[in-house]
Design an enzyme around this catalytic site. Structure first.
Site, PDB file in Angstrom:
ATOM      1  CB  THR A  91       1.767  12.456 -15.967  1.00 27.32           C
ATOM      2  OG1 THR A  91       0.755  13.131 -16.699  1.00 27.32           O
ATOM      3  CG2 THR A  91       2.157  13.316 -14.779  1.00 27.32           C
ATOM      4  CG  ASP A  92       0.403  14.395 -20.601  1.00 22.21           C
ATOM      5  OD1 ASP A  92       0.114  13.713 -19.591  1.00 22.21           O
ATOM      6  OD2 ASP A  92      -0.454  14.765 -21.425  1.00 22.21           O
ATOM      7  CE  LYS A 147       2.794  10.236 -12.052  1.00 22.98           C
ATOM      8  NZ  LYS A 147       2.860   8.774 -11.691  1.00 22.98           N
ATOM      9  CG  ASP A 152      -1.854   1.172   1.245  1.00 22.78           C
ATOM     10  OD1 ASP A 152      -1.741   2.035   0.342  1.00 22.78           O
ATOM     11  OD2 ASP A 152      -2.693   1.250   2.163  1.00 22.78           O
ATOM     12  CE1 TYR A 211      -1.651  11.509 -11.859  1.00 18.32           C
ATOM     13  CE2 TYR A 211      -1.534  12.990 -13.743  1.00 18.32           C
ATOM     14  CZ  TYR A 211      -1.345  11.737 -13.195  1.00 18.32           C
ATOM     15  OH  TYR A 211      -0.850  10.723 -13.970  1.00 18.32           O
ATOM     16  CE1 TYR A 229      -6.219   9.766  -4.646  1.00 20.11           C
ATOM     17  CE2 TYR A 229      -6.167  11.121  -6.611  1.00 20.11           C
ATOM     18  CZ  TYR A 229      -6.811  10.701  -5.473  1.00 20.11           C
ATOM     19  OH  TYR A 229      -8.045  11.191  -5.156  1.00 20.11           O
ATOM     20  CD1 TRP A 254      -3.650  13.035 -22.870  1.00 23.24           C
ATOM     21  CD2 TRP A 254      -4.907  12.862 -24.715  1.00 23.24           C
ATOM     22  NE1 TRP A 254      -3.990  14.312 -23.287  1.00 23.24           N
ATOM     23  CE2 TRP A 254      -4.755  14.238 -24.424  1.00 23.24           C
ATOM     24  CE3 TRP A 254      -5.640  12.507 -25.845  1.00 23.24           C
ATOM     25  CZ2 TRP A 254      -5.314  15.244 -25.205  1.00 23.24           C
ATOM     26  CZ3 TRP A 254      -6.193  13.513 -26.624  1.00 23.24           C
ATOM     27  CH2 TRP A 254      -6.030  14.858 -26.300  1.00 23.24           C
TER      28      TRP A 254
HETATM   29  N1  LIG Z   1      -4.202   7.262 -17.044  1.00 23.88           N
HETATM   30  C1  LIG Z   1      -3.638   8.251 -17.739  1.00 23.88           C
HETATM   31  O1  LIG Z   1      -4.268   8.888 -18.598  1.00 23.88           O
HETATM   32  C2  LIG Z   1      -2.192   8.594 -17.508  1.00 23.88           C
HETATM   33  C3  LIG Z   1      -1.642   9.665 -18.230  1.00 23.88           C
HETATM   34  C4  LIG Z   1      -0.299   9.984 -18.030  1.00 23.88           C
HETATM   35  C5  LIG Z   1       0.461   9.262 -17.136  1.00 23.88           C
HETATM   36  N2  LIG Z   1      -0.101   8.244 -16.434  1.00 23.88           N
HETATM   37  C6  LIG Z   1       0.736   7.511 -15.487  1.00 23.88           C
HETATM   38  O2  LIG Z   1       0.883   6.192 -15.971  1.00 23.88           O
HETATM   39  C7  LIG Z   1       0.989   5.293 -14.877  1.00 23.88           C
HETATM   40  C8  LIG Z   1      -0.010   4.178 -15.035  1.00 23.88           C
HETATM   41  O3  LIG Z   1      -1.301   4.743 -15.072  1.00 23.88           O
HETATM   42  P1  LIG Z   1      -2.617   3.856 -15.220  1.00 23.88           P
HETATM   43  O4  LIG Z   1      -3.538   4.582 -16.158  1.00 23.88           O
HETATM   44  O5  LIG Z   1      -2.245   2.446 -15.482  1.00 23.88           O
HETATM   45  O6  LIG Z   1      -3.221   4.039 -13.777  1.00 23.88           O
HETATM   46  P2  LIG Z   1      -4.471   3.300 -13.147  1.00 23.88           P
HETATM   47  O7  LIG Z   1      -5.160   2.443 -14.139  1.00 23.88           O
HETATM   48  O8  LIG Z   1      -5.251   4.342 -12.419  1.00 23.88           O
HETATM   49  O9  LIG Z   1      -3.768   2.351 -12.109  1.00 23.88           O
HETATM   50  C9  LIG Z   1      -3.061   2.860 -11.034  1.00 23.88           C
HETATM   51  C10 LIG Z   1      -2.883   1.749 -10.039  1.00 23.88           C
HETATM   52  O10 LIG Z   1      -2.260   2.334  -8.900  1.00 23.88           O
HETATM   53  C11 LIG Z   1      -2.806   1.702  -7.791  1.00 23.88           C
HETATM   54  N3  LIG Z   1      -2.763   2.499  -6.583  1.00 23.88           N
HETATM   55  C12 LIG Z   1      -3.368   3.675  -6.317  1.00 23.88           C
HETATM   56  N4  LIG Z   1      -3.175   4.020  -5.039  1.00 23.88           N
HETATM   57  C13 LIG Z   1      -2.421   3.029  -4.503  1.00 23.88           C
HETATM   58  C14 LIG Z   1      -1.908   2.791  -3.212  1.00 23.88           C
HETATM   59  N5  LIG Z   1      -2.143   3.628  -2.210  1.00 23.88           N
HETATM   60  N6  LIG Z   1      -1.169   1.685  -3.002  1.00 23.88           N
HETATM   61  C15 LIG Z   1      -0.931   0.812  -3.993  1.00 23.88           C
HETATM   62  N7  LIG Z   1      -1.421   0.950  -5.236  1.00 23.88           N
HETATM   63  C16 LIG Z   1      -2.155   2.064  -5.476  1.00 23.88           C
HETATM   64  C17 LIG Z   1      -4.279   1.479  -8.135  1.00 23.88           C
HETATM   65  O11 LIG Z   1      -4.748   0.435  -7.311  1.00 23.88           O
HETATM   66  P3  LIG Z   1      -6.300   0.024  -7.249  1.00 23.88           P
HETATM   67  O12 LIG Z   1      -6.559  -0.716  -8.536  1.00 23.88           O
HETATM   68  O13 LIG Z   1      -6.373  -0.827  -6.059  1.00 23.88           O
HETATM   69  O14 LIG Z   1      -7.047   1.314  -7.145  1.00 23.88           O
HETATM   70  C18 LIG Z   1      -4.203   1.123  -9.601  1.00 23.88           C
HETATM   71  O15 LIG Z   1      -4.166  -0.257  -9.806  1.00 23.88           O
HETATM   72  C19 LIG Z   1       0.825   6.133 -13.618  1.00 23.88           C
HETATM   73  O16 LIG Z   1       2.077   6.487 -13.129  1.00 23.88           O
HETATM   74  C20 LIG Z   1       0.136   7.394 -14.107  1.00 23.88           C
HETATM   75  O17 LIG Z   1       0.428   8.510 -13.296  1.00 23.88           O
HETATM   76  C21 LIG Z   1      -1.393   7.882 -16.621  1.00 23.88           C
END
Ligand SMILES: NC(=O)c1ccc[n+]([C@@H]2O[C@H](COP(=O)([O-])OP(=O)(O)OC[C@H]3O[C@@H](n4cnc5c(N)ncnc54)[C@H](OP(=O)(O)O)[C@@H]3O)[C@@H](O)[C@H]2O)c1
Length: 300
Positions: free
Chosen positions: A110-111, A138, A44, A134, A70, A160
């Protein structure tokens, strides 16, 4: 090699897992790599002692891939402390542990560390200036990591992100498009979508490369997204076209769609560095979107 992947239930975590399963089947296993996927139940990131306990009770890792974060951009404005803990302080702790274990760390950012005011695609050394909680947390995570690990880490900024897993822009639009006759979508935020499977593939390529395996290389930033330059409106139009959904898409401005978190206007990123360093291919956004939409429709 023992490779830890955090965020096992997230889009990227599940996409990495999917590709490893495919590779294992094709090659009839014998990968010398052991991947260990963990979610918040095991590790966690909002809890310092959970992080310490996890690493104290497991053998050392050779690589840590931090795909957990997050990611609820609007909610982050309300939950600043929790967002900071997961996106910044936990990353600092992971970097300290990785350094101590002599493990390499691949961290995803992230962007949204940029303010979106540039008129050309961002390169890795461009000035950061996040405009929401956010993005700020980051960026703090990136900086903490860099301060601890001047070598043996890489930070990949992506944008995205969408996939066949969980709720994301593509799955939400597919759902709304079927329910509604018309939909207003923002047309003045520009970026490049990233299919999580493509990013997962790039990460696995990087791990296999000799460039990555060399010891004590300076920590580096890389930008990765699919190729293309679109708005959310154009993205939605293409999603509906591929899925043959008959829903009118109406372009609106960001002003007409206020959200708790401000969004950067133009976060296109230049991917030349990652492509050159690791010979990573960058797919066209439409091609990858086609792949994802057909998987989503098959899974229905
Ligand atoms: N999504 C986007 O559009 C986007 C864009 C740019 C960059 N990113 C980056 O890309 C990466 C992957 O993103 P993603 O879209 O795959 O994210 P995601 O689908 O939201 O998954 C994030 C994961 O982090 C876990 N998490 C959150 N809080 C936590 C905690 N306290 N302890 C342990 N695990 C925790 C969540 O667990 P639960 O499943 O249990 O909630 C989830 O499985 C991240 O670093 C994000 O910042 C994402």
């Amino acid at each position: 090699m023992r490779i830890l992947v955090t965020g096992k239930n997230g889009q990227l975590g599940q996409s990495i897992n999917k590709l490893i399963n495919i590779e294992t089947k094709i090659e009839n296993n014998p990968s010398s790599n052991e991947f260990i996927f963990v979610g918040r139940e095991e590790l966690d990131l909002s809890n310092n002692s959970s992080i310490i306990n996890y690493f104290d009770n497991h053998d050392k890792f050779d690589i840590v891939i931090n795909s957990a974060a997050y990611t609820a951009v609007d909610q982050a404005e309300e939950e600043q402390n929790l967002t900071n803990q997961v996106n910044h302080l936990a990353v600092k702790q992971l970097a300290e542990i990785a350094k101590e274990q002599k493990a390499k760390l691949i961290h995803i950012s992230t962007d949204y560390v940029f303010d979106g005011e540039s008129d050309k695609p961002y390169i890795e050394t461009d000035k950061t200036n996040p405009i929401n909680v956010y993005g700020k947390t980051k960026l703090a995570g990136e900086k903490a990591l860099q301060a601890i690990m001047s070598t043996n880490a890489i930070i990949i900024r992506t944008s995205w992100l969408y996939s066949e897993y969980g709720n994301n822009f593509v799955s939400t639009m597919l759902m709304l498009g079927k329910e509604r006759d018309e939909l207003n979508v923002v047309n003045d935020q520009i970026g490049s979508p990233t299919y999580a499977t493509d990013l997962a593939g790039a990460i696995l390529e990087i791990i296999k490369s000799k460039e990555f395996r060399e010891e004590n290389q300076a920590t580096q930033f890389y930008h990765y997204s699919n190729e293309g330059e679109i708005s959310w409106y154009e993205f939605t139009k293409e999603i509906f076209k591929i899925a043959k959904i008959d829903c009118k898409v109406i372009p609106i401005t960001t002003r007409q769609y206020p959200t708790p978190a401000q969004r950067p206007k133009n976060t296109l990123m230049n991917k030349a560095k990652i492509a050159k360093t690791f010979s990573v291919g960058i797919s066209d956004w439409k091609e990858s979107l086609n792949t994802c939409v057909s998987i989503l429709r098959k899974n229905k």
